[in-house]
Write a protein that holds these residues in place. Structure first.
Motif, mmCIF file in Angstrom:
data_model
loop_
_atom_site.group_PDB
_atom_site.id
_atom_site.type_symbol
_atom_site.label_atom_id
_atom_site.label_comp_id
_atom_site.label_asym_id
_atom_site.label_seq_id
_atom_site.Cartn_x
_atom_site.Cartn_y
_atom_site.Cartn_z
ATOM 1 N N MET A 122 0.845 -1.197 0.000
ATOM 2 C CA MET A 122 0.000 0.000 0.000
ATOM 3 C C MET A 122 0.882 1.251 0.000
ATOM 4 S SD MET A 122 -3.307 -0.807 2.352
ATOM 5 C CE MET A 122 -2.464 -1.303 3.853
ATOM 6 N N ASP A 124 0.611 4.172 -0.962
ATOM 7 C CA ASP A 124 0.037 5.477 -0.639
ATOM 8 C C ASP A 124 -0.493 5.543 0.797
ATOM 9 O OD1 ASP A 124 -1.902 3.641 -1.226
ATOM 10 O OD2 ASP A 124 -3.231 5.064 -2.220
ATOM 11 N N HIS A 125 -0.251 4.492 1.581
ATOM 12 C CA HIS A 125 -0.668 4.526 2.989
ATOM 13 C C HIS A 125 0.502 4.839 3.917
ATOM 14 C CE1 HIS A 125 -4.873 2.597 2.968
ATOM 15 N NE2 HIS A 125 -4.616 3.102 1.786
#
Ligand code: ZN
Length: 242
Positions: A122, A124-125
């Motif tokens: 992930m 973009d986390h």
């Protein structure tokens, strides 16, 4: 010419540190520069560091500071000190700087290896990989033998074969059947107790990854931060390396 990659990241607008690292890498006859993100944030020279990275022709991925400095999103997820510097940095950047940061990809495959700022599962986390469980989630998405990352500012190595193991930085000779997730540490704000800038050199022909530490003019960086009106706590942490 035989390829030799210098992989670095978390420059965080520390120009003195970035110049020291690129000088060191050029003495070692590096052919390509690769940046795992966070060119800006925390220190006093964001535009100058973007310029140096662009001049190196560096493949670069977007870090969380690069993202938030180039998007008008709220800063609730950041510690107050980090948020104040992101707000300051937004005011320093030119329109061209902002566009460059905005267009950086979150992950990038380069010849035989991958780079990401945080994790491939992930990206973009902006998760922090500090244990085997989060490394496992990442490894499910790592299709190359090698992946380099940053974000924690602590150099370390995760290896996956039968299981997942974490190591302190060591000079690696890649073994067939093992995947490597390698944190190259931070150029501009190391947090492993060693204030020297950290980066890695990867030589595909010998299958070796070497960790490098480089001292730089910390005093000048600290003074520039204080003159710019940035939080003193952030200047002082440079000398402490944490
Ligand atoms: Zn960072």
């Amino acid at each position: 010419m035989e390829k030799k990659f210098a992989i670095f990241g978390d420059v965080h607008a520390n120009l003195e540190a970035l110049i020291a690292v690129t000088n060191d890498a050029s003495k070692r006859e590096v052919t390509d520069y690769i940046c795992v993100g966070d060119v800006v944030g925390y220190n006093a020279s964001p535009s100058e560091c973007i310029q140096v990275v662009r001049d190196l022709g560096c493949v670069t991925v977007r870090g969380n500071h690069d993202h938030y400095c180039s998007h008008d999103e709220n800063l609730d997820d950041f510690q107050p000190l980090a948020a104040s510097v992101i707000a300051w940095t937004r005011r320093q950047l030119s329109d061209e700087d902002v566009i460059w940061l905005k267009n950086l990809p979150l992950r990038k495959a380069i010849s035989g290896f991958t780079i990401v700022h945080s994790t491939l599962d992930m990206p973009d986390h902006w998760g922090y990989v500090f244990d085997s469980l989060s490394a496992e989630a990442h490894f499910n998405y790592q299709m190359t033998t090698l992946c380099f990352y940053g974000h924690t500012h602590v150099p370390m190595v995760y290896e996956k074969n039968a299981g997942i193991r974490r190591f302190d930085p060591y000079n690696i000779k890649l073994t067939t059947g093992t995947k490597y997730f390698i944190n190259v540490g931070s150029v501009g704000q190391p947090r492993d107790g060693n204030p020297d800038s950290s980066y890695a050199i990867y030589t595909p022909s010998t299958r070796e990854v070497e960790f490098v530490r480089v001292s730089y003019d910390i005093q000048t960086s600290m003074e520039k931060n204080i003159q710019a009106g940035l939080p003193e706590r952030l200047a002082h942490r440079l000398a402490q390396g944490k």
